[in-house]
Design a protein around this motif. Structure first.
Motif, PDB file in Angstrom:
ATOM      1  N   ASP A   1     -80.120  43.938  31.475  1.00 30.73           N
ATOM      2  CA  ASP A   1     -79.943  42.483  31.323  1.00 30.73           C
ATOM      3  C   ASP A   1     -78.881  41.942  32.265  1.00 30.73           C
ATOM      4  N   LYS A   2     -78.358  42.820  33.136  1.00 31.87           N
ATOM      5  CA  LYS A   2     -77.350  42.345  34.094  1.00 31.87           C
ATOM      6  C   LYS A   2     -77.765  42.712  35.516  1.00 31.87           C
ATOM      7  N   LEU A   3     -77.510  41.788  36.442  1.00 32.67           N
ATOM      8  CA  LEU A   3     -77.702  42.066  37.867  1.00 32.67           C
ATOM      9  C   LEU A   3     -76.456  41.503  38.534  1.00 32.67           C
ATOM     10  N   ASP A   4     -75.763  42.329  39.328  1.00 32.52           N
ATOM     11  CA  ASP A   4     -74.476  41.903  39.910  1.00 32.52           C
ATOM     12  C   ASP A   4     -73.516  41.398  38.833  1.00 32.52           C
ATOM     13  N   GLY A   5     -73.603  42.016  37.652  1.00 31.30           N
ATOM     14  CA  GLY A   5     -72.674  41.636  36.582  1.00 31.30           C
ATOM     15  C   GLY A   5     -73.005  40.328  35.889  1.00 31.30           C
ATOM     16  N   LYS A   6     -74.142  39.720  36.240  1.00 31.49           N
ATOM     17  CA  LYS A   6     -74.496  38.429  35.622  1.00 31.49           C
ATOM     18  C   LYS A   6     -75.724  38.606  34.721  1.00 31.49           C
ATOM     19  N   SER A   7     -75.739  37.878  33.618  1.00 30.33           N
ATOM     20  CA  SER A   7     -76.892  37.949  32.718  1.00 30.33           C
ATOM     21  C   SER A   7     -78.065  37.202  33.342  1.00 30.33           C
ATOM     22  N   LEU A   8     -79.254  37.436  32.777  1.00 30.21           N
ATOM     23  CA  LEU A   8     -80.463  36.754  33.269  1.00 30.21           C
ATOM     24  C   LEU A   8     -80.241  35.238  33.266  1.00 30.21           C
ATOM     25  N   LYS A   9     -79.667  34.751  32.159  1.00 31.48           N
ATOM     26  CA  LYS A   9     -79.477  33.296  32.052  1.00 31.48           C
ATOM     27  C   LYS A   9     -78.559  32.780  33.166  1.00 31.48           C
ATOM     28  N   GLN A  10     -77.457  33.490  33.411  1.00 28.68           N
ATOM     29  CA  GLN A  10     -76.520  33.069  34.479  1.00 28.68           C
ATOM     30  C   GLN A  10     -77.221  33.032  35.842  1.00 28.68           C
ATOM     31  N   GLN A  11     -78.052  34.055  36.063  1.00 29.67           N
ATOM     32  CA  GLN A  11     -78.743  34.116  37.356  1.00 29.67           C
ATOM     33  C   GLN A  11     -79.741  32.970  37.506  1.00 29.67           C
ATOM     34  N   LEU A  12     -80.439  32.659  36.424  1.00 32.73           N
ATOM     35  CA  LEU A  12     -81.423  31.567  36.491  1.00 32.73           C
ATOM     36  C   LEU A  12     -80.714  30.219  36.643  1.00 32.73           C
ATOM     37  N   ILE A  13     -79.547  30.101  36.039  1.00 30.71           N
ATOM     38  CA  ILE A  13     -78.767  28.854  36.201  1.00 30.71           C
ATOM     39  C   ILE A  13     -78.347  28.706  37.669  1.00 30.71           C
ATOM     40  N   GLU A  14     -77.943  29.834  38.286  1.00 26.46           N
ATOM     41  CA  GLU A  14     -77.565  29.796  39.710  1.00 26.46           C
ATOM     42  C   GLU A  14     -78.761  29.372  40.573  1.00 26.46           C
ATOM     43  N   ALA A  15     -79.943  29.928  40.273  1.00 23.71           N
ATOM     44  CA  ALA A  15     -81.156  29.557  41.025  1.00 23.71           C
ATOM     45  C   ALA A  15     -81.482  28.071  40.824  1.00 23.71           C
ATOM     46  N   ALA A  16     -81.256  27.576  39.593  1.00 24.52           N
ATOM     47  CA  ALA A  16     -81.515  26.156  39.305  1.00 24.52           C
ATOM     48  C   ALA A  16     -80.565  25.259  40.102  1.00 24.52           C
ATOM     49  N   GLN A  17     -79.303  25.685  40.223  1.00 22.56           N
ATOM     50  CA  GLN A  17     -78.327  24.887  41.002  1.00 22.56           C
ATOM     51  C   GLN A  17     -78.745  24.828  42.476  1.00 22.56           C
ATOM     52  N   ILE A  18     -79.259  25.965  42.975  1.00 23.77           N
ATOM     53  CA  ILE A  18     -79.716  26.023  44.374  1.00 23.77           C
ATOM     54  C   ILE A  18     -80.887  25.063  44.577  1.00 23.77           C
TER      55      ILE A  18
ATOM     56  N   ILE B   1     -84.827  34.408  41.573  1.00 20.27           N
ATOM     57  CA  ILE B   1     -85.474  34.393  40.244  1.00 20.27           C
ATOM     58  C   ILE B   1     -86.237  35.700  40.015  1.00 20.27           C
ATOM     59  N   MET B   2     -86.984  36.133  41.050  1.00 28.46           N
ATOM     60  CA  MET B   2     -87.798  37.352  40.922  1.00 28.46           C
ATOM     61  C   MET B   2     -86.900  38.575  40.654  1.00 28.46           C
ATOM     62  N   LEU B   3     -85.775  38.649  41.361  1.00 32.04           N
ATOM     63  CA  LEU B   3     -84.855  39.791  41.161  1.00 32.04           C
ATOM     64  C   LEU B   3     -84.294  39.791  39.741  1.00 32.04           C
ATOM     65  N   ALA B   4     -83.952  38.602  39.253  1.00 31.21           N
ATOM     66  CA  ALA B   4     -83.400  38.483  37.899  1.00 31.21           C
ATOM     67  C   ALA B   4     -84.441  38.918  36.872  1.00 31.21           C
ATOM     68  N   GLN B   5     -85.682  38.455  37.042  1.00 31.21           N
ATOM     69  CA  GLN B   5     -86.742  38.800  36.092  1.00 31.21           C
ATOM     70  C   GLN B   5     -87.052  40.296  36.131  1.00 31.21           C
ATOM     71  N   SER B   6     -87.004  40.842  37.349  1.00 29.33           N
ATOM     72  CA  SER B   6     -87.321  42.262  37.511  1.00 29.33           C
ATOM     73  C   SER B   6     -86.257  43.133  36.837  1.00 29.33           C
ATOM     74  N   ALA B   7     -84.989  42.767  36.963  1.00 29.92           N
ATOM     75  CA  ALA B   7     -83.911  43.512  36.296  1.00 29.92           C
ATOM     76  C   ALA B   7     -84.075  43.415  34.777  1.00 29.92           C
ATOM     77  N   PHE B   8     -84.430  42.223  34.317  1.00 35.26           N
ATOM     78  CA  PHE B   8     -84.610  41.974  32.878  1.00 35.26           C
ATOM     79  C   PHE B   8     -85.770  42.823  32.344  1.00 35.26           C
ATOM     80  N   ALA B   9     -86.869  42.867  33.135  1.00 39.02           N
ATOM     81  CA  ALA B   9     -88.060  43.622  32.718  1.00 39.02           C
ATOM     82  C   ALA B   9     -87.756  45.120  32.629  1.00 39.02           C
ATOM     83  N   ARG B  10     -86.831  45.585  33.466  1.00 44.62           N
ATOM     84  CA  ARG B  10     -86.468  47.011  33.447  1.00 44.62           C
ATOM     85  C   ARG B  10     -85.499  47.321  32.300  1.00 44.62           C
ATOM     86  N   GLY B  11     -85.168  46.272  31.556  1.00 40.19           N
ATOM     87  CA  GLY B  11     -84.247  46.490  30.439  1.00 40.19           C
ATOM     88  C   GLY B  11     -82.794  46.386  30.847  1.00 40.19           C
TER      89      GLY B  11
END
Length: 499
Positions: free
Chosen positions: A443-460, A431-441
């Motif tokens: 909106d993608k980390l490993d090719g995934k959007s913030l929402k996709q990353q947070l959904i993955e964290a929620a599944q975990i 979650i922290m990595l996703a938010q940090s990428a988003f804050a830097r402007g």
């Protein structure tokens, strides 16, 4: 419950063992049972005979007002004793007092009699259950007679209970030795709500055959009389064997074999034990110093004296040399556990991890145990708290978690407590990595959007909570189940705002 989920079969090699009576889905409840008896483990330091918390065993330590054996202040004040009541009666009637000890951190031989005595008293109290469930259990009488502990037990437990405790007429010498053997061979470790170790005799669980890759998991509920729930961790087809494990899955083959030979009197020949690479994980493998990229494994994993050989260049070394090297590294790591809970502790683990990078396979059990320690430290200690970790260290924690999960996928497949605990550690840095990428402007980390990353964290988090909800709510794991549930609700709210 047991009749519909599993059947008991017998064979010369395994004795009694369980098989699935129908197709079972991962997470299905196999059975629940209460322990026949529960009490201190062998060689425990002085502890409260009611709640198992450590106590001062010296002259001034807290004692049961009736029999004079150790109880903590809370249990003395409570007055309503459940577990200590039986031996309290025996000790106060016979006038046998607890002898103060000098060192309250060392194993206290006097307490070794407690759990066997509870087994004997439970037999008197419920002869029908003894005959039905305990009578058929293995206790390896002949093998135990050959071992060094037989004489020690004869002296410290049998002679003590039949002599000074005046129980010789109630329980024969053979029966007392049998109670000791039943516990040695069949007991499972449990924990109290406060996290202190104890051991219990669970007859149904003991029927399940041992395997170093179990498909049965169990959770013990100390707040409900140490009731135990056994479940299948993975899907199991009708007729397939049900396996529990008598060892810690995250130890290497030599250590597991040694524990099983010493206390359970058998050699495990499961697929994992027979494979020098431990099912491709290289959990005990060393790296070859004579060639580049060679792996050194035992030529016969069941023989601790067998030689070890590099598969690439043929370099050979002795089993004794390998064990000595592993022990040296182990001792060095054990010393780190004594360091203060501060930044220097984490840095010391990282240093030792780097130091042996050229000696141990990346997935070696020693590296796995260092990873466990580091996962616990990253995000929790001053200087490395979650909110202040830079991305590179968040990524480090993610990689540490994923490395352990790769091992657990092989050794504890499916819904295991160990998996749930690592998943919990993994969700926060993601979650922290996703938010940090988003804050830097970005909106993608490993090719995934913030929402996709947070959904993955929620599944975990969801998977973690679904496993931990089987735990007793008063235990650390049960409390974490609740925390995971609340975190998941908050995370889902955050995800909804991203639409």
């Amino acid at each position: 419950m047991g009749d519909s989920t599993y059947k008991v079969l017998e064979c010369p090699e395994l004795g009694r063992y369980g098989v699935a009576a129908r197709d079972l889905k991962a997470g299905d409840l196999l059975f629940e049972e209460t322990p026949f008896a529960i009490g201190p483990k062998l060689d425990s330091p002085p502890l409260c005979l009611e709640c198992c918390c450590p106590v001062d065993g010296g002259e001034c330590g807290p004692r049961c007002p009736r029999c004079g054996w150790p109880l903590c202040e809370d249990c003395i004040g409570d007055g309503a004793l459940t577990y200590h009541r039986g031996e309290c009666e025996v000790f106060s009637t016979s006038g046998v007092r607890f002898r103060p000890v000098e060192d309250s951190t060392a194993g206290c031989v006097q307490l070794d009699c407690i759990t066997p005595l509870r087994v004997l008293l439970a037999k008197e109290a419920d002869e029908a259950r003894w005959n039905r469930e305990i009578e058929p259990m293995e206790y390896h009488d002949a093998e135990r007679r050959e071992g060094a502990n037989w004489k020690v037990d004869e002296n410290n437990i049998v002679a003590f209970l039949c002599g000074p405790c005046k129980l010789g007429k109630r329980f024969s010498v053979e029966l007392v030795q049998r109670a000791i053997g039943l516990l040695d061979v069949n007991a499972f470790e449990g924990r109290t709500s406060s996290g202190y170790s104890c051991r219990g005799l669970y007859p149904q669980l003991a029927i399940m055959a041992h395997n170093c890759v179990p498909n049965v998991v169990h959770s013990i509920h100390p707040s409900d009389g140490f009731r135990m729930e056994a479940r299948v961790a993975v899907d199991v087809k009708e007729g397939e064997k049900l396996y529990t494990t008598y060892t810690y899955t995250l130890t290497g083959t030599i250590a597991r074999q040694s524990i099983l030979k010493l206390s359970k009197f058998f050699t495990c020949r499961c697929d994992r034990c027979l494979d020098p690479t431990e099912l491709g994980t290289h959990f005990s493998t060393l790296l070859c110093s004579k060639c580049s990229g060679g792996f050194i494994t035992s030529v016969d994993p069941l023989d601790e004296n067998a030689e070890w050989k590099c598969a690439q260049c043929g370099f050979k070394t002795s089993g004794a040399a390998v064990q000595k090297a592993v022990l040296t590294i182990h001792n060095e790591i054990d010393e780190l556990a004594c360091l203060e809970y501060e930044a220097s502790r984490l840095e010391a683990y990282e240093t030792v991890y780097k130091k042996y990078r050229s000696v141990l396979h990346p997935q070696h059990f020693i590296n796995t145990s260092i990873r466990h320690s580091l996962i616990e430290l990253y995000g929790r200690i001053p200087g490395y708290e979650m909110a202040e970790l830079p991305d590179i260290l968040l990524e480090r924690k993610v990689e540490l978690c994923r490395s352990i999960l790769r091992v657990l996928d092989v050794f504890e497949p499916g819904k295991s407590r160990a998996r749930a605990m690592i998943l919990y550690e993994l969700h926060a840095p993601l979650i922290m990595l996703a938010q940090s990428a988003f804050a830097r402007g970005e909106d993608k980390l490993d090719g995934k959007s913030l929402k996709q990353q947070l959904i993955e964290a929620a599944q975990i988090l969801e998977e973690c909570g679904a496993i931990l909800e089987w735990e007793d709510p008063t235990t650390p794991e049960g409390i974490l189940a609740n925390v995971a549930k609340q975190s998941l609700a908050q995370l889902r709210q955050s995800i909804e705002t991203l639409d």
